[in-house]
Structures are given as C-alpha cells and as structure tokens.
Design a protein around this motif. Sequence first.
Motif, PDB file in Angstrom:
ATOM      1  N   ASP A 116       0.800  -1.127   0.050  1.00  0.00           N
ATOM      2  CA  ASP A 116      -0.105   0.058  -0.143  1.00  0.00           C
ATOM      3  C   ASP A 116       0.842   1.041   0.021  1.00  0.00           C
ATOM      4  O   ASP A 116       2.023   1.415   0.742  1.00  0.00           O
ATOM      5  CB  ASP A 116      -0.898   0.135   1.259  1.00  0.00           C
ATOM      6  CG  ASP A 116      -1.928  -1.058   1.216  1.00  0.00           C
ATOM      7  OD1 ASP A 116      -2.062  -1.577   0.318  1.00  0.00           O
ATOM      8  OD2 ASP A 116      -2.865  -1.341   2.357  1.00  0.00           O
ATOM      9  N   ALA A 150      -6.433   4.644   3.708  1.00  0.00           N
ATOM     10  CA  ALA A 150      -7.716   4.060   3.558  1.00  0.00           C
ATOM     11  C   ALA A 150      -7.922   2.800   4.597  1.00  0.00           C
ATOM     12  O   ALA A 150      -9.209   2.496   4.731  1.00  0.00           O
ATOM     13  CB  ALA A 150      -7.891   3.641   2.090  1.00  0.00           C
ATOM     14  N   ARG A 151      -7.015   2.364   4.700  1.00  0.00           N
ATOM     15  CA  ARG A 151      -7.039   0.978   5.409  1.00  0.00           C
ATOM     16  C   ARG A 151      -7.537   1.298   6.973  1.00  0.00           C
ATOM     17  O   ARG A 151      -8.213   0.887   7.881  1.00  0.00           O
ATOM     18  CB  ARG A 151      -5.797   0.068   5.881  1.00  0.00           C
ATOM     19  CG  ARG A 151      -5.002  -0.262   4.434  1.00  0.00           C
ATOM     20  CD  ARG A 151      -5.863  -1.667   3.884  1.00  0.00           C
ATOM     21  NE  ARG A 151      -5.074  -2.214   3.028  1.00  0.00           N
ATOM     22  CZ  ARG A 151      -5.575  -3.088   1.992  1.00  0.00           C
ATOM     23  NH1 ARG A 151      -6.849  -3.093   2.001  1.00  0.00           N
ATOM     24  NH2 ARG A 151      -4.937  -3.385   1.083  1.00  0.00           N
ATOM     25  N   LYS A 157      -9.122   4.131   7.697  1.00  0.00           N
ATOM     26  CA  LYS A 157     -10.392   4.642   7.773  1.00  0.00           C
ATOM     27  C   LYS A 157     -11.550   3.160   7.799  1.00  0.00           C
ATOM     28  O   LYS A 157     -12.436   3.221   8.451  1.00  0.00           O
ATOM     29  CB  LYS A 157     -10.769   5.392   6.416  1.00  0.00           C
ATOM     30  CG  LYS A 157     -12.025   5.790   6.116  1.00  0.00           C
ATOM     31  CD  LYS A 157     -12.086   7.051   5.464  1.00  0.00           C
ATOM     32  CE  LYS A 157     -13.600   7.696   5.199  1.00  0.00           C
ATOM     33  NZ  LYS A 157     -13.996   7.055   3.829  1.00  0.00           N
ATOM     34  N   MET A 158     -11.018   2.208   6.835  1.00  0.00           N
ATOM     35  CA  MET A 158     -11.688   1.037   7.192  1.00  0.00           C
ATOM     36  C   MET A 158     -11.742   0.426   8.368  1.00  0.00           C
ATOM     37  O   MET A 158     -12.859  -0.278   8.964  1.00  0.00           O
ATOM     38  CB  MET A 158     -10.927  -0.182   6.069  1.00  0.00           C
ATOM     39  CG  MET A 158     -11.720  -1.422   5.920  1.00  0.00           C
ATOM     40  SD  MET A 158     -13.169  -1.626   4.732  1.00  0.00           S
ATOM     41  CE  MET A 158     -12.578  -1.460   3.333  1.00  0.00           C
ATOM     42  N   SER A 180      -7.507  -5.533   7.826  1.00  0.00           N
ATOM     43  CA  SER A 180      -7.029  -4.322   7.420  1.00  0.00           C
ATOM     44  C   SER A 180      -5.689  -3.668   7.874  1.00  0.00           C
ATOM     45  O   SER A 180      -4.794  -3.253   7.130  1.00  0.00           O
ATOM     46  CB  SER A 180      -8.070  -3.277   7.630  1.00  0.00           C
ATOM     47  OG  SER A 180      -9.588  -3.586   7.130  1.00  0.00           O
ATOM     48  N   ARG A 213      -2.323  -3.430   5.654  1.00  0.00           N
ATOM     49  CA  ARG A 213      -1.790  -1.944   5.611  1.00  0.00           C
ATOM     50  C   ARG A 213      -0.415  -2.320   6.055  1.00  0.00           C
ATOM     51  O   ARG A 213       0.595  -1.368   5.414  1.00  0.00           O
ATOM     52  CB  ARG A 213      -2.462  -1.201   6.711  1.00  0.00           C
ATOM     53  CG  ARG A 213      -1.829   0.104   6.825  1.00  0.00           C
ATOM     54  CD  ARG A 213      -2.393   0.877   8.091  1.00  0.00           C
ATOM     55  NE  ARG A 213      -1.917   0.024   9.235  1.00  0.00           N
ATOM     56  CZ  ARG A 213      -2.724   0.284  10.595  1.00  0.00           C
ATOM     57  NH1 ARG A 213      -3.676   0.802  10.653  1.00  0.00           N
ATOM     58  NH2 ARG A 213      -2.086  -0.576  11.614  1.00  0.00           N
TER      59      ARG A 213
END
Length: 268
Positions: free
Chosen positions: A125, A132-133, A135-136, A188, A192
Amino acid sequence: MPTFQNGQSKIEYHDLASSSKQTPLLLVHGFPLDSRIWIDAGRLLSAQRRVIVPDLPGFGSSVTAAPFTMASLADDLVALMASAGIDRFVIAGLSMGGYIALTLAKRQPAVLAGLIMVDSKAVADDAAGKAARSKMIETAATQGSTAVAAAMMPKMLHPAAHTDRPQLVAQLNDIMTSQPARTIEYASAAMRDRDDFTAFVPTLKVPFGVVVGAGDALISNAVAASMVQTRGSLFVIENAGHLAPLEQPDATAAAINAFLHQHAAEVR
Ligand code: MLT
C-alpha cells in the motif's frame, strides 16, 4: 469441515480429496471473504489433485483469539497443510490471499511447488492506501461489517453482474456481511502493514502464474501483467471482476489447470 487448531487460530477447511498423487493445491481467499469464493473452482480442480480450501483465522467458520499478520497467517497455513500430511504444495491466493502466498513463499520457500496470484498484486500500500485501511478499521469498529460490505461491493464484481447476476450479488453480500467486524479490523491492519514484494517476485524459484479478471476494478490488468514481466504466465478471465473464482469458476479452474499442466515437470 475438518478443524485444525494452531495456537490462537482455529481453522476450518475443506479437504477435497483426490485419488491422484499430483502435488496438492491450497486455495486462499481474500478480504472480507471466506472459502465460499473458491469452493466451486476447488471442486473442479480436485478432479486432478487434492485441494485444501480453508477459512482463514477469524473468517467464515474459523476463529482467531488475537490479531494476526500476513506472516502469522502464512505460518498458520503451512502448519495446516503439515497437519493434513502435506509438506509440499502449490498455492493460489486471491487478492489478500495472494499477499499471504508471497509472504509464505518468502518465509518458507521449501514447502512451495508453485505460486499463483489471482486478482492480486505484489506492491504494498502507498500512503493513501494505508490511510484508507485506517479508515476501514474505523468503519468496521463503528458501523460493522454491513457498512464495509456496502463500501466494497461496487468494485468486487464485473460491472455487468450488478444488473445481470442478482443471485451472485446476493451471495457475495451474504459472504461479506457475515465476516466479523473484528476480523475486518485485524485484516485491514495486517494488509496495511504488509511488505512490498515487487522485487521479490522475479527471484521466485518456483513456477509463477497470474490470473486476473478482465474487468477487475481493484487490480488493473496492467498491474497484473507487470508481475509477469520477467517470468511467469498471465491468464485473463473474461466476464470476471475482482473475484474470478466466484464469478467464473470454470474458466478460473481451467486457467489454473493450464498453468499446472504447463509446469507439470517442475510442479510434479
Ligand atoms: C481482497 O479482495 O482481498 C482485497 O481487495 C485486498 C485488498 O483490499 O488489498
């Protein structure tokens, strides 16, 4: 499904037995998914060889009592295969399953007879991907699996599936919403923090194949092709998006069989 306990992980798996003595095949699912995405292709592939299809720890019917990493998942899979009496095998991993497959290849190369990346990539990543991870992880913690599934659904299947294949969309929704939020958080974070394998792929000593859906919105065909620039074979599955084995099990099994046939002497 048989069960294997490895420390903090309880793994349930399908053991699709075959009378064939060919090198067995391990099929690893992606995120936030489970063995159901592979099972139809796995049954087809088991006509040629023994096929093992696990639910990774925390996913599907399997359980994890603690956070995991790509390395711990890879080690769990090697231990699972050993417990099933298999000390050398081919691995095919879909997306996150491909990240685990590369991790396994680096950590325990002696057990591998071949490696197939399915709708997956070697690159880690970037900064935006890592954000984004995170946030997930927050979405899973605050809104649960349903919100994660809703966010992921638009990019998982071939675009036409959303109008032409309502049953497939419902099946995928069922698979994604059934994964525990805690597992989504662990996975996640593990993705990441995973390593970059771009430079490692050309050094692989075993047959290497890449399978990708022609309409994969998450792994472009160009990214898939970049992994076989120096060595390996590319198979593009028509009418498939990011989940080729679920969307087109026959064509995906045929591609994997073709790859194994091409490399029969090395894979044995
Ligand atoms: C998967 O299908 O496993 C995920 O798309 C992988 C990822 O989010 O990088």
